[in-house]
Design an enzyme around this catalytic site. Structure first.
Site, PDB file in Angstrom:
ATOM      1  N   ALA A  26       0.855  -1.191   0.000  1.00 59.87           N
ATOM      2  CA  ALA A  26       0.000   0.000   0.000  1.00 59.87           C
ATOM      3  C   ALA A  26       0.887   1.235   0.000  1.00 59.87           C
ATOM      4  CB  ALA A  26      -0.907  -0.015   1.227  1.00 59.87           C
ATOM      5  N   GLY A  27       0.802   2.003  -1.063  1.00 58.63           N
ATOM      6  CA  GLY A  27       1.647   3.184  -1.185  1.00 58.63           C
ATOM      7  C   GLY A  27       2.722   2.948  -2.229  1.00 58.63           C
ATOM      8  N   THR A  59       7.995   6.917  -3.702  1.00 61.95           N
ATOM      9  CA  THR A  59       9.400   6.587  -3.941  1.00 61.95           C
ATOM     10  C   THR A  59       9.762   5.217  -3.375  1.00 61.95           C
ATOM     11  OG1 THR A  59       9.785   8.923  -3.574  1.00 61.95           O
ATOM     12  CG2 THR A  59      11.712   7.532  -3.694  1.00 61.95           C
ATOM     13  N   VAL A  60       9.400   5.008  -2.116  1.00 59.40           N
ATOM     14  CA  VAL A  60       9.828   3.770  -1.453  1.00 59.40           C
ATOM     15  C   VAL A  60       9.113   2.554  -2.039  1.00 59.40           C
ATOM     16  CG1 VAL A  60      10.109   2.606   0.758  1.00 59.40           C
ATOM     17  CG2 VAL A  60      10.264   5.098   0.645  1.00 59.40           C
ATOM     18  N   THR A  98       7.809   2.185  -4.937  1.00 59.20           N
ATOM     19  CA  THR A  98       8.341   1.918  -6.271  1.00 59.20           C
ATOM     20  C   THR A  98       9.666   1.160  -6.173  1.00 59.20           C
ATOM     21  OG1 THR A  98       7.283   3.932  -7.072  1.00 59.20           O
ATOM     22  CG2 THR A  98       9.035   3.013  -8.436  1.00 59.20           C
ATOM     23  N   VAL A 100      13.271   4.093  10.649  1.00 57.57           N
ATOM     24  CA  VAL A 100      14.322   4.793  11.398  1.00 57.57           C
ATOM     25  C   VAL A 100      15.629   4.769  10.617  1.00 57.57           C
ATOM     26  CG1 VAL A 100      15.636   4.865  13.551  1.00 57.57           C
ATOM     27  CG2 VAL A 100      13.258   4.103  13.587  1.00 57.57           C
ATOM     28  N   ILE A 111      20.024   2.350   7.072  1.00 60.59           N
ATOM     29  CA  ILE A 111      20.859   1.788   8.146  1.00 60.59           C
ATOM     30  C   ILE A 111      20.080   0.716   8.892  1.00 60.59           C
ATOM     31  CG2 ILE A 111      22.141   2.287  10.253  1.00 60.59           C
ATOM     32  CD1 ILE A 111      22.341   5.195   9.382  1.00 60.59           C
ATOM     33  N   GLY A 130      13.399  20.041  -2.711  1.00 64.74           N
ATOM     34  CA  GLY A 130      12.422  19.010  -2.377  1.00 64.74           C
ATOM     35  C   GLY A 130      12.797  18.190  -1.168  1.00 64.74           C
ATOM     36  N   LYS A 187      11.379   8.880  15.495  1.00 67.76           N
ATOM     37  CA  LYS A 187      12.360   7.796  15.364  1.00 67.76           C
ATOM     38  C   LYS A 187      13.009   7.509  16.709  1.00 67.76           C
ATOM     39  CE  LYS A 187      13.140   9.254  10.596  1.00 67.76           C
ATOM     40  NZ  LYS A 187      13.926  10.159   9.724  1.00 67.76           N
TER      41      LYS A 187
END
Lengths: 428, 428
Positions: free
Chosen positions: B10-11, B14-15, B17, B134, B138, B189, B207
């Site tokens: 869901a979504g 950028t991530v 994709t 977070v 990393i 951006g 985080k």
């Protein structure tokens, strides 16, 4: 509460003692985190009576680690004896044959026998974990095998022998020659019984070969690691490198190239302001590069009771939590036998050449480089009082073959006072 | 080969994709490593037709993420929508209720509802994983929860908002004021739609609250995070701090003290030569300290398609490999409600005080500090042309109460030209 996870620990040196302390002192915390108690049922070591600051009378004692490894009341065999063969190997094999999981800090054992051990562990449905074998307290095996499991790994680098990094950084900070600092390190107890394991790059090379296997899905091939130690690094080169903006590190690099798998453990120049360049003393650092994650840098203590025991316990806790992953990140039978690269990736090099102080000497050197196709990025002649003039050269990126051709040309010149020093400059 | 692990995503920003690309392009590698294929069965996003450079026609489409989360052909619900409430929360709850594991990059959701979600996931026998929430690429959640599971964690620190670190380091390197660099970051951006999330420290505070929960076995308590943003950091303070050997970072710190749990996200001074001090641009860094491991430093990209998708896939691969660990490292019902510390750990402070340039002014300030029990480590009056003279003070370690008393004294003086700046100096 579930069944306890029962450990049999072979080897009660610094690390083994640390593990015993954690299990005793943090029983509640470990049990809460793992969902089950962690217990030690039996131990084995060279001496039963040695004072270690811990009471081992709570545990069954075995003189023979092989017998320990086979005990019915042991679920996980924790191998902290060391050595690539002998009792460590025999006991690890016995543990696997007896259906135990294995946690080990033994880089030499896995560098030499990792593939065979991984195969038999998987046939037996058991796991071998070795976080403590590489870079002490840094959870680098976990980061590479699990955290970056979605990446195609492109390169792994590391400063993974704290003693060598101590020697190199101490030479620089105190302005002392190699021999003096080596002796200091020896007095401080930093060196292995056979110091070549440290300063010859062998220990760090073992670690690199394990990281390479995980990174590239290849069978451990320590024999293919190109090894060069720090014994010939001079205080002059450290100072000259610093003047040019670099630090000298015993750097491990592995990468998969079109020419095959490169595994190198050798003194390299890295930029002084990079994380690797700034690494001081006995601290370790691993740099993991993947196609998705770009670059992850991990830094931490490379040795010592606490950090190494922390790594052992990370593995124990994973087993207690039921996590089972193949020794090198994929089934051992699927690991390929990588072709070692016959030529290393081109790089710039640092050269120090002692020239006789006479007209035309520099021109001859420049000609030797040019004819071999090595072009010069920077050249610097250092102020001097002797009859020979040190000339420092930073080349543009070149193949090692071209560099060696140039060095061979130079060897035939009548103006070279001693064999030139050539060190790779690694892009980090 | 085992059953495939089926993802519902869901979504598709950028991530999302990035995750789709990894699953499609690395199918063989992932399958080899996980021991089973990883597949995407269904996706959901705000727009079905938007060009994302990937073909989503291979997957079932759902307009409603809640429906996606409940599909029979979804094993793992991958939540990459963001937002602490609304669809992300509804769909995550629906996924858990429907017996799915959850992988999320949503720090706000977990900072606000982590405890409730962890409880319901555990009741349902499901896991929630959030490595991507977070510090981007990393693997810090993994290092803290698993790698350091044998440690009592003593302190966790981090620079975990790349935008803030970009702004602060760009101010320094370019000598530009906050407003100008803020606008630059906006043009590039780098800022959230609501920039306060970044520069107000809220995103980084989310985080930190998650790391604190894992580190100390406490229920997530974002409300107790002491938040201070970077909006009031001036280029003057950055330069003065540099002259004194420091860098200013938006630094998160959590530690368990005798006074309770401290969670702070605020601009602090750190030594310029420390790993935190040397962190430039958008890179993130986490510092984990434990009683056994001493200190581990992790550094890497804090955002971006590749790094964040890498973190999501690390979680997916763990689930595929059958690894199940409690959301915050121990069962949610066992997490304690930590008392927030009423007073922060004593520290040295940096003070910048604008004094009217008249005799006796400095003495009055020194007296105000002395009477409050704050002693001075270093004091420096900066050369100036104006009617007010900037005075820089580095105090010895002091309680914040004493410092505030001193500042209150100063406020009553007739020689102070503007409200003094006080920034904590964190020992790193």
């Amino acid at each position: 509460m579930s069944q306890p996870l029962r450990l049999g620990i072979a080897g009660l040196g610094t690390v083994g003692t640390g593990v015993v302390k954690i299990v005793r002192q943090k029983a509640n915390l470990l049990s809460m985190r793992a969902g089950r108690p962690i217990e030690i049922t039996a131990v084995s070591a060279r001496s039963r009576s040695k004072d270690r600051g811990i009471n081992i009378n709570h545990y069954a004692w075995e003189d023979d680690p092989v017998v320990l490894a086979q005990r019915d009341d042991v679920d996980v065999f924790v191998e902290l004896m060391g050595g690539s063969d002998g009792p460590a190997k025999a006991a690890t094999e016995a543990a696997i044959a007896a259906g135990k999981d294995v946690v080990t800090a033994n880089k030499a054992l896995l560098a030499h026998h990792g593939q065979a051990l991984a195969l038999s562990a998987e046939e037996a449905g058991r796991v071998i974990r070795f976080e403590a074998a590489v870079a002490g307290g840094i959870p680098v095996i976990k980061a590479l095998t699990e955290g970056l499991a979605g990446n195609e790994i492109t390169r792994v680098m590391g400063v993974m022998n704290g003693t060598c990094n101590y020697i190199l950084t101490r030479m620089q900070s105190a302005g002392l020659p190699y021999d003096v600092v080596f002796e200091e390190a020896n007095q401080l107890g930093y060196l292995e019984a056979d110091p070549t394991l440290d300063v010859g790059g062998i220990d760090a090379g073992h670690k690199l070969s394990l990281l390479a296997s995980i990174a590239f899905g290849t069978q451990v091939d320590f024999g293919a690691v190109e090894l060069e130690g720090i014994e010939r690094i001079t205080i002059q080169d450290i100072h000259h490198a610093a003047d040019l903006g670099f630090r000298i590190k015993l750097l491990g690099v592995c990468q998969m190239t079109g020419r095959g798998l490169e595994q190198r453990m050798s003194p390299c120049l890295v930029p002084a302001e990079s994380p690797l360049g700034q690494l001081e003393g006995g601290t370790n650092m691993c740099v993991l590069e993947g196609d998705m994650v770009e670059q992850i840098v991990l830094r931490g203590p490379g040795a010592g009771e606490g950090p190494t025991a922390s790594a052992v316990m990370g593995d124990v806790m994973d087993i207690a939590r039921g996590f089972r992953v193949s020794t090198f990140g994929m089934p051992a039978a699927e690991l390929s036998a990588a072709k070692p690269a016959q030529a290393v990736t081109p790089a710039p090099y640092y050269l120090r050449i002692s020239l006789d102080d006479k007209p035309g000497a520099l021109a001859k050197v420049a000609k030797a480089l040019g004819e071999a196709g090595v072009s010069i990025d920077r050249m610097r002649q250092v102020r001097h009082d002797e009859a020979t003039a040190p000339v420092l050269i930073v080349t543009h990126k070149t193949t090692r073959a071209a560099l060696e051709e140039a060095l061979a040309h130079m060897a035939g010149l009548d103006v070279i006072a001693e064999t030139p020093v050539a060190l790779r400059i690694e892009k980090v």
